[in-house]
Design an enzyme around this catalytic site. Structure first.
Site, mmCIF file in Angstrom:
data_model
loop_
_atom_site.group_PDB
_atom_site.id
_atom_site.type_symbol
_atom_site.label_atom_id
_atom_site.label_comp_id
_atom_site.label_asym_id
_atom_site.label_seq_id
_atom_site.Cartn_x
_atom_site.Cartn_y
_atom_site.Cartn_z
ATOM 1 N N LYS A 112 -29.933 5.828 2.388
ATOM 2 C CA LYS A 112 -30.600 4.523 2.301
ATOM 3 C C LYS A 112 -29.658 3.526 1.629
ATOM 4 O O LYS A 112 -28.980 3.858 0.663
ATOM 5 C CB LYS A 112 -31.922 4.617 1.520
ATOM 6 C CG LYS A 112 -32.647 3.269 1.398
ATOM 7 C CD LYS A 112 -34.107 3.421 1.017
ATOM 8 C CE LYS A 112 -34.366 3.641 -0.446
ATOM 9 N NZ LYS A 112 -33.887 2.591 -1.350
ATOM 10 N N GLU A 114 -29.328 -0.728 0.450
ATOM 11 C CA GLU A 114 -30.046 -1.987 0.191
ATOM 12 C C GLU A 114 -29.321 -3.180 0.817
ATOM 13 O O GLU A 114 -28.087 -3.230 0.827
ATOM 14 C CB GLU A 114 -30.161 -2.218 -1.326
ATOM 15 C CG GLU A 114 -31.034 -1.192 -2.024
ATOM 16 C CD GLU A 114 -31.206 -1.481 -3.516
ATOM 17 O OE1 GLU A 114 -30.719 -2.522 -4.003
ATOM 18 O OE2 GLU A 114 -31.830 -0.643 -4.189
ATOM 19 N N GLU A 182 -39.768 -3.688 -0.334
ATOM 20 C CA GLU A 182 -40.269 -3.581 -1.708
ATOM 21 C C GLU A 182 -40.702 -4.949 -2.216
ATOM 22 O O GLU A 182 -39.953 -5.935 -2.102
ATOM 23 C CB GLU A 182 -39.156 -2.992 -2.609
ATOM 24 C CG GLU A 182 -39.599 -2.833 -4.056
ATOM 25 C CD GLU A 182 -38.690 -1.938 -4.875
ATOM 26 O OE1 GLU A 182 -37.759 -1.316 -4.317
ATOM 27 O OE2 GLU A 182 -38.915 -1.858 -6.102
HETATM 28 O O1 KIV Z 1 -34.935 4.303 -5.752
HETATM 29 C C1 KIV Z 1 -36.103 4.332 -5.319
HETATM 30 O O2 KIV Z 1 -36.953 5.109 -5.780
HETATM 31 C C2 KIV Z 1 -36.453 3.422 -4.242
HETATM 32 C C3 KIV Z 1 -37.909 3.237 -3.967
HETATM 33 C C4 KIV Z 1 -38.488 2.340 -4.984
HETATM 34 C C5 KIV Z 1 -38.138 2.772 -2.604
HETATM 35 O O3 KIV Z 1 -35.610 2.829 -3.664
#
Ligand code: KIV
Length: 277
Positions: A112, A114, A182
């Site tokens: 993931k 950002e 988010e």
């Molecule tokens: O790091 C995390 O837990 C996240 C969530 C808040 C989506 O990115």
């Protein structure tokens, strides 16, 4: 194990996707046992398990170390791991190398990332092309909280709400397999979920997202003192844990622990060492 195809079909069938974070072997075992659809090894581990004040102190090694433990605890789950702060901003080559290292070392199913800068979009394209599924993260992006001016709701004016939709379309076009949103207004959560063909996962983004994610320690109230508005607490581990430990301390003091059932005995007492008088 579910796959990106399954998540896509869940969106098409309007079946909600449940995602929970996990950071170690026992939390991963619990999340898998609870049949969550997918696990996120979030860089929120910086705060929840390492006690840092933000995610900006988390390193690639931290993520790899924790993701490996999660994999051991939840071998049958689709696991997503966060690329940590500044591990995908120096150069495209370095970013790809960091993603490959994290993906291979931890043996997870997706990374993931950002944001939606030109470089990030290009990175998503290159990783997807190479075979690494990428989950996007828009709205409040905690790694840039210093630039955003804190942890606040994003997309609540015309310019920023349109920007979030535009960014989401860019990530989808580059090959992202889903996007976490988010802290955005629920109305915008509904619009992006309708506009995109890939699943949207909300955290503080309303019920119309295709799925929801919560942080393990938030939903259990475990080691956290202050919870954001978007968290529903399902139990109170803080109290349950402290009460249990208090009980143990009292049992030690009054010798009610260990009891006979917690104790070993020797069959022939003659074998015991004799103390000199
Ligand atoms: O790091 C995390 O837990 C996240 C969530 C808040 C989506 O990115």
């Amino acid at each position: 194990m579910l796959t990106v195809k399954d998540f896509q079909q869940m969106k098409e069938k309007q079946e909600k996707i449940s995602m929970v974070t996990a950071y170690d072997y026992p939390s991963a075992k619990q999340v898998e046992a609870a049949a969550a659809d997918t696990i996120l090894v979030g860089d929120s581990l910086g705060m929840t398990v390492l006690g840092y004040t933000s995610t900006t102190q988390v390193t690639l090694n931290d993520m790899s170390h924790h993701a490996k433990a999660v994999k051991r605890g939840a071998p049958n789950s689709f696991i997503i791991v966060d690329m940590p702060f500044m591990s995908y901003h120096a150069s495209i080559e370095q970013s790809i190398q960091n993603a490959v290292t994290l993906f291979q070392e931890s043996d997870v199913q997706a990374v993931k990332i950002e944001g939606a800068s030109e470089e990030t979009v290009e990175l998503i394209r290159r990783l997807t092309d190479g075979g690494i599924p990428v989950v996007g993260h828009l709205g409040l992006t905690p790694q840039t909280f210093n630039v955003l001016g804190g942890y606040r709701v994003q997309g609540n004016d015309e310019v920023t709400s349109n920007q979030i939709l535009e960014d989401a379309r860019k990530l989808e076009e580059a090959g992202a397999v889903m996007i976490v949103f988010e802290c955005i207004p629920k109305e915008l959560g509904a619009i992006v979920s309708k506009a995109l063909t890939i699943p949207t996962i909300g955290i503080g983004a309303g019920v119309n997202c295709d799925g929801q994610v919560l942080v393990y320690h938030d939903l259990l109230q475990y080691g956290v003192d202050r919870l954001p508005k978007f968290v529903k607490h399902y139990t109170d581990f803080n109290t349950i844990g402290v009460e249990a430990i208090k009980h143990y301390v009292a049992d030690v003091k009054d010798e009610s622990f260990p009891a006979e059932e917690h104790t070993y005995t020797i069959k022939n007492k003659d074998f015991l060492p004799k103390l000199k008088k």
